[in-house]
Design a protein around this motif. Sequence first.
Motif, PDB file in Angstrom:
ATOM      1  N   LEU A   1      48.274  27.592  18.458  1.00  0.00           N
ATOM      2  CA  LEU A   1      49.482  28.179  17.345  1.00  0.00           C
ATOM      3  C   LEU A   1      49.591  28.857  18.432  1.00  0.00           C
ATOM      4  O   LEU A   1      51.339  29.120  17.868  1.00  0.00           O
ATOM      5  N   GLU A   2      49.895  29.195  19.294  1.00  0.00           N
ATOM      6  CA  GLU A   2      50.480  30.203  20.029  1.00  0.00           C
ATOM      7  C   GLU A   2      51.831  29.488  20.731  1.00  0.00           C
ATOM      8  O   GLU A   2      52.774  29.929  20.754  1.00  0.00           O
TER       9      GLU A   2
ATOM     10  N   ARG B   1      54.155  29.569  17.868  1.00  0.00           N
ATOM     11  CA  ARG B   1      54.207  30.737  17.827  1.00  0.00           C
ATOM     12  C   ARG B   1      54.504  31.803  18.778  1.00  0.00           C
ATOM     13  O   ARG B   1      53.647  32.687  19.309  1.00  0.00           O
TER      14      ARG B   1
ATOM     15  N   GLU C   1      49.695  34.842  15.572  1.00  0.00           N
ATOM     16  CA  GLU C   1      50.058  33.134  14.889  1.00  0.00           C
ATOM     17  C   GLU C   1      49.527  33.286  13.722  1.00  0.00           C
ATOM     18  O   GLU C   1      49.084  32.069  13.120  1.00  0.00           O
TER      19      GLU C   1
ATOM     20  N   ARG D   1      42.704  38.448  14.839  1.00  0.00           N
ATOM     21  CA  ARG D   1      42.419  36.786  15.810  1.00  0.00           C
ATOM     22  C   ARG D   1      40.741  37.251  16.654  1.00  0.00           C
ATOM     23  O   ARG D   1      40.343  36.587  16.889  1.00  0.00           O
TER      24      ARG D   1
END
Length: 526
Positions: A417-418, A421, A429, A515
């Motif tokens: 994901l990172e 984004r 993210e 997170r």
Amino acid sequence: MNTLPSPHPPAGGPVEIDGLRADLERAGFTVDGVAEVVGDVAGAALLREQRLPALRAARSSSDVVAVLLRLFVLGDAVGRAELDAALPGTTTTGAERLGLVQSAGGGDDDPVRAVVDLRPYAAQDAAGAAHWWVTSDLGELATGAALRADHVLGIGGASLTLAQITVRTSRRRTLDLGTGCGVQALHATRHSDQVTATDISARALAFAAFNAALAGVDVELREGSMLAPVAGEQFDLVVSNPPFVITPRAAYDAGLPVMEYRDAGHGGDDLVADLVRGVGAHLAPGGVAQLLGNWEHHAGEDWRERVQGWLTDEGLDAWIVEREVQDPAEYAELWLRDGGMRPEVDRAAYEAAYAAWLADFAARGVEGVGFGYLLIGRPEAARAPWRRVEEVTGPVRQPLGTHMAEVLAVRSWLADLEAVRPGGQVGAELADERLVVAGDVTEERFLVPGASDPQVLQLRQGGGLGRVVRPGTLVAGAVGACDGELTVGQIVGGLAALLDLRADDVAREVLPAARALVVDGFLRPA
């Protein structure tokens, strides 16, 4: 110290070993079978290395399990006819050929004694239930004597810990480094296409070979020190319970024996440090190493920074968990006992070795010794590594390997994901992702009697490392809304509208916390 020559490890052909396995199965010589014979009180005493209650129970039983328990675990002699009845296919003669027992003669009443420990083993790891029979050298419980320097250890607490914390996802190649009697290799065969096991001790490898044959599995065995036998090779999983005990050379000079299974002859905690530095080169992309180890706590230095400094390969992920810390005196006493030194036997030698330990630690500024787990991973593709070094001293839910596998999977998911984004706020993210609360998480509220609002609200993890977090009002509200229907961004917007707050302000508090809760296993991707 026992100076008599060590008995030869057991060995035999496939037909003989298959016959022994069939006899042990037919006899019901299992962990449950032993528990039924000895009962709860004697079973608990046996776990404390006290044999008498179990011996009394076994001697009063006519069950064949009692005969095998007396012979192979408790160090008792049994009659030849008793063993013939307990192992009818193998018989006493066959057990002698396999190197398991010695008989005083051919008569029915002639005594037979075990020359190796043979016991049932049952465990629950992340791959499910496991059951085998495992041989090793007879321990002090059976012999009443100190261990020999080349003693091959059976299944101990450290072995069980490593087996339970190991990730059990399917692997192509697995390495069991310092295999001993081969327990970790047996576990690895259940989820690996190929298992290689190494040890510096030829006796240990012989026991491991016999145990693999008795379990009916294939393990490639190689003799050599540490990573030398696998130079240039890579694996998808490396497991190791290495000889990590920190022993000063002066303690050996005072009479402490050098035990192959625990002492590698390195100074301080250099062995674990060298293994951490070297194991990364043997990890294939996506590969994981899981190790047990000791590390020193030095005065004026954070142990976390010190251990993390061993990770010289900056491309590796790492998760290091310290479970226990002993002060120098506690640590010396533990390993003096393990080495067979007792003050009531030879006070002068005991105190000389004890003093050597204390002097060595004091000279090097060692204030304590930590014990724990190290997980080191090589990412599938190049990316920024993640590192976590922490203390977790409370109870954990075993087998922990399932939780560790989930953490690795979530870390990879977050990294993906990172990558899409990059940069920005921590947790951003997750804005477009849907999350759910893990099934083992409960919410606890603590109120003063008569109050309508709780003074303390906390989330408790029932599995994994049993973590407890105390979220703020916004984060608690966001967690409560994580049912997989709304994205995290939609939940943030809803909270902002409900509480008449700026969405950016809510996001700054909720996204990083979300997170962290994902990483720790409180929240999971829907």
